[in-house]
Design a protein around this motif. Structure first.
Motif, PDB file in Angstrom:
ATOM      1  N   PHE A   1       0.803  -1.217   0.000  1.00  0.00           N
ATOM      2  CA  PHE A   1       0.000   0.000   0.000  1.00  0.00           C
ATOM      3  C   PHE A   1       0.841   1.275   0.000  1.00  0.00           C
ATOM      4  N   ILE A   2       2.153   1.150  -0.191  1.00  0.00           N
ATOM      5  CA  ILE A   2       3.010   2.344  -0.250  1.00  0.00           C
ATOM      6  C   ILE A   2       2.746   3.066  -1.564  1.00  0.00           C
ATOM      7  N   LYS A   3       2.422   4.351  -1.445  1.00  0.00           N
ATOM      8  CA  LYS A   3       2.137   5.179  -2.613  1.00  0.00           C
ATOM      9  C   LYS A   3       3.384   5.930  -3.065  1.00  0.00           C
ATOM     10  N   ASN A   4       4.157   6.426  -2.087  1.00  0.00           N
ATOM     11  CA  ASN A   4       5.327   7.233  -2.402  1.00  0.00           C
ATOM     12  C   ASN A   4       6.270   7.250  -1.202  1.00  0.00           C
ATOM     13  N   ILE A   5       7.559   7.410  -1.471  1.00  0.00           N
ATOM     14  CA  ILE A   5       8.560   7.529  -0.407  1.00  0.00           C
ATOM     15  C   ILE A   5       9.321   8.830  -0.628  1.00  0.00           C
ATOM     16  N   HIS A   6       9.349   9.654   0.402  1.00  0.00           N
ATOM     17  CA  HIS A   6      10.082  10.924   0.355  1.00  0.00           C
ATOM     18  C   HIS A   6      11.351  10.749   1.190  1.00  0.00           C
TER      19      HIS A   6
ATOM     20  N   VAL B   1      14.061  13.952   5.751  1.00  0.00           N
ATOM     21  CA  VAL B   1      13.936  12.693   6.488  1.00  0.00           C
ATOM     22  C   VAL B   1      13.090  11.740   5.664  1.00  0.00           C
ATOM     23  N   TYR B   2      13.213  10.446   5.948  1.00  0.00           N
ATOM     24  CA  TYR B   2      12.409   9.455   5.235  1.00  0.00           C
ATOM     25  C   TYR B   2      10.963   9.528   5.705  1.00  0.00           C
ATOM     26  N   LYS B   3      10.049   9.692   4.747  1.00  0.00           N
ATOM     27  CA  LYS B   3       8.614   9.686   5.034  1.00  0.00           C
ATOM     28  C   LYS B   3       7.930   8.815   3.999  1.00  0.00           C
ATOM     29  N   VAL B   4       6.909   8.098   4.451  1.00  0.00           N
ATOM     30  CA  VAL B   4       6.176   7.194   3.572  1.00  0.00           C
ATOM     31  C   VAL B   4       4.758   7.720   3.421  1.00  0.00           C
ATOM     32  N   GLU B   5       4.317   7.760   2.185  1.00  0.00           N
ATOM     33  CA  GLU B   5       2.940   8.135   1.884  1.00  0.00           C
ATOM     34  C   GLU B   5       2.211   6.853   1.491  1.00  0.00           C
ATOM     35  N   MET B   6       1.127   6.567   2.204  1.00  0.00           N
ATOM     36  CA  MET B   6       0.371   5.340   1.972  1.00  0.00           C
ATOM     37  C   MET B   6      -0.886   5.644   1.163  1.00  0.00           C
TER      38      MET B   6
ATOM     39  N   ILE C   1       3.948   9.310   6.917  1.00  0.00           N
ATOM     40  CA  ILE C   1       4.452   8.597   8.085  1.00  0.00           C
ATOM     41  C   ILE C   1       5.971   8.675   8.077  1.00  0.00           C
ATOM     42  N   THR C   2       6.535   9.193   9.148  1.00  0.00           N
ATOM     43  CA  THR C   2       7.989   9.331   9.248  1.00  0.00           C
ATOM     44  C   THR C   2       8.622   8.010   9.647  1.00  0.00           C
ATOM     45  N   VAL C   3       9.699   7.646   8.948  1.00  0.00           N
ATOM     46  CA  VAL C   3      10.494   6.473   9.317  1.00  0.00           C
ATOM     47  C   VAL C   3      11.514   6.953  10.342  1.00  0.00           C
ATOM     48  N   SER C   4      11.526   6.324  11.510  1.00  0.00           N
ATOM     49  CA  SER C   4      12.456   6.767  12.551  1.00  0.00           C
ATOM     50  C   SER C   4      13.898   6.602  12.076  1.00  0.00           C
ATOM     51  N   ARG C   5      14.764   7.480  12.543  1.00  0.00           N
ATOM     52  CA  ARG C   5      16.172   7.454  12.117  1.00  0.00           C
ATOM     53  C   ARG C   5      16.825   6.114  12.381  1.00  0.00           C
ATOM     54  N   GLU C   6      16.462   5.470  13.498  1.00  0.00           N
ATOM     55  CA  GLU C   6      17.063   4.180  13.846  1.00  0.00           C
ATOM     56  C   GLU C   6      16.645   3.072  12.867  1.00  0.00           C
TER      57      GLU C   6
ATOM     58  N   VAL D   1      15.835   3.588   9.442  1.00  0.00           N
ATOM     59  CA  VAL D   1      16.001   3.945   8.030  1.00  0.00           C
ATOM     60  C   VAL D   1      16.816   2.896   7.276  1.00  0.00           C
ATOM     61  N   ARG D   2      17.941   2.456   7.844  1.00  0.00           N
ATOM     62  CA  ARG D   2      18.789   1.478   7.155  1.00  0.00           C
ATOM     63  C   ARG D   2      18.020   0.179   6.902  1.00  0.00           C
ATOM     64  N   LYS D   3      17.334  -0.329   7.926  1.00  0.00           N
ATOM     65  CA  LYS D   3      16.562  -1.562   7.770  1.00  0.00           C
ATOM     66  C   LYS D   3      15.389  -1.352   6.816  1.00  0.00           C
ATOM     67  N   PHE D   4      14.813  -0.157   6.827  1.00  0.00           N
ATOM     68  CA  PHE D   4      13.720   0.154   5.916  1.00  0.00           C
ATOM     69  C   PHE D   4      14.203   0.096   4.464  1.00  0.00           C
ATOM     70  N   LYS D   5      15.369   0.687   4.191  1.00  0.00           N
ATOM     71  CA  LYS D   5      15.937   0.654   2.837  1.00  0.00           C
ATOM     72  C   LYS D   5      16.173  -0.781   2.376  1.00  0.00           C
ATOM     73  N   GLU D   6      16.691  -1.623   3.289  1.00  0.00           N
ATOM     74  CA  GLU D   6      16.923  -3.041   2.970  1.00  0.00           C
ATOM     75  C   GLU D   6      15.594  -3.748   2.696  1.00  0.00           C
ATOM     76  N   TRP D   7      14.603  -3.476   3.517  1.00  0.00           N
ATOM     77  CA  TRP D   7      13.293  -4.112   3.385  1.00  0.00           C
ATOM     78  C   TRP D   7      12.623  -3.709   2.077  1.00  0.00           C
ATOM     79  N   ILE D   8      12.675  -2.443   1.746  1.00  0.00           N
ATOM     80  CA  ILE D   8      11.990  -1.949   0.554  1.00  0.00           C
ATOM     81  C   ILE D   8      12.654  -2.452  -0.734  1.00  0.00           C
ATOM     82  N   SER D   9      13.936  -2.769  -0.665  1.00  0.00           N
ATOM     83  CA  SER D   9      14.657  -3.204  -1.871  1.00  0.00           C
ATOM     84  C   SER D   9      14.604  -4.713  -2.097  1.00  0.00           C
ATOM     85  N   LYS D  10      13.937  -5.452  -1.200  1.00  0.00           N
ATOM     86  CA  LYS D  10      13.830  -6.908  -1.381  1.00  0.00           C
ATOM     87  C   LYS D  10      12.976  -7.270  -2.565  1.00  0.00           C
TER      88      LYS D  10
END
Length: 96
Positions: A58-63, A67-72, A80-85, A87-96
């Motif tokens: 359901f992710i519509k856009n990532i800014h 800071v990293y923010k997700v638009e659903m 929705i802001t991705v917490s700084r802690e 972000v790295r895991k989020f990038k890994e998750w989104i690129s799977k």
């Protein structure tokens, strides 16, 4: 009401109640975000901060700036802001 997991865009906590957001509306749940995080498919759901667990489908856009923010597609309020802690895991998750 039983809601198929594929219809939930995100789970979020508000006033100590966890809600499941669908395309139609939000539903209160009997779970904590921690319980959901431990039981949901980690390939489909990711905890972006203390308040939100989002569904990849359901992710519509990532800014990404400043800071990293997700638009659903369906969400209760704004980006929705991705917490700084996370972000790295989020990038890994989104690129799977």
């Amino acid at each position: 009401k039983i809601i198929p997991v594929d219809e939930i865009s995100c789970f979020y906590s508000e006033n100590k109640i966890v809600y499941a957001q669908t395309t139609e509306r939000n539903y209160p749940t009997e779970f904590t975000l921690e319980e959901l995080e431990n039981n949901l498919d980690e390939n489909q759901f990711f905890r972006v901060n203390r308040q939100f667990i989002i569904n990849l489908n359901f992710i519509k856009n990532i800014h990404t700036s400043p800071v990293y923010k997700v638009e659903m597609q369906y969400q209760p309020n704004g980006k929705i802001t991705v917490s700084r802690e996370r972000v790295r895991k989020f990038k890994e998750w989104i690129s799977k």
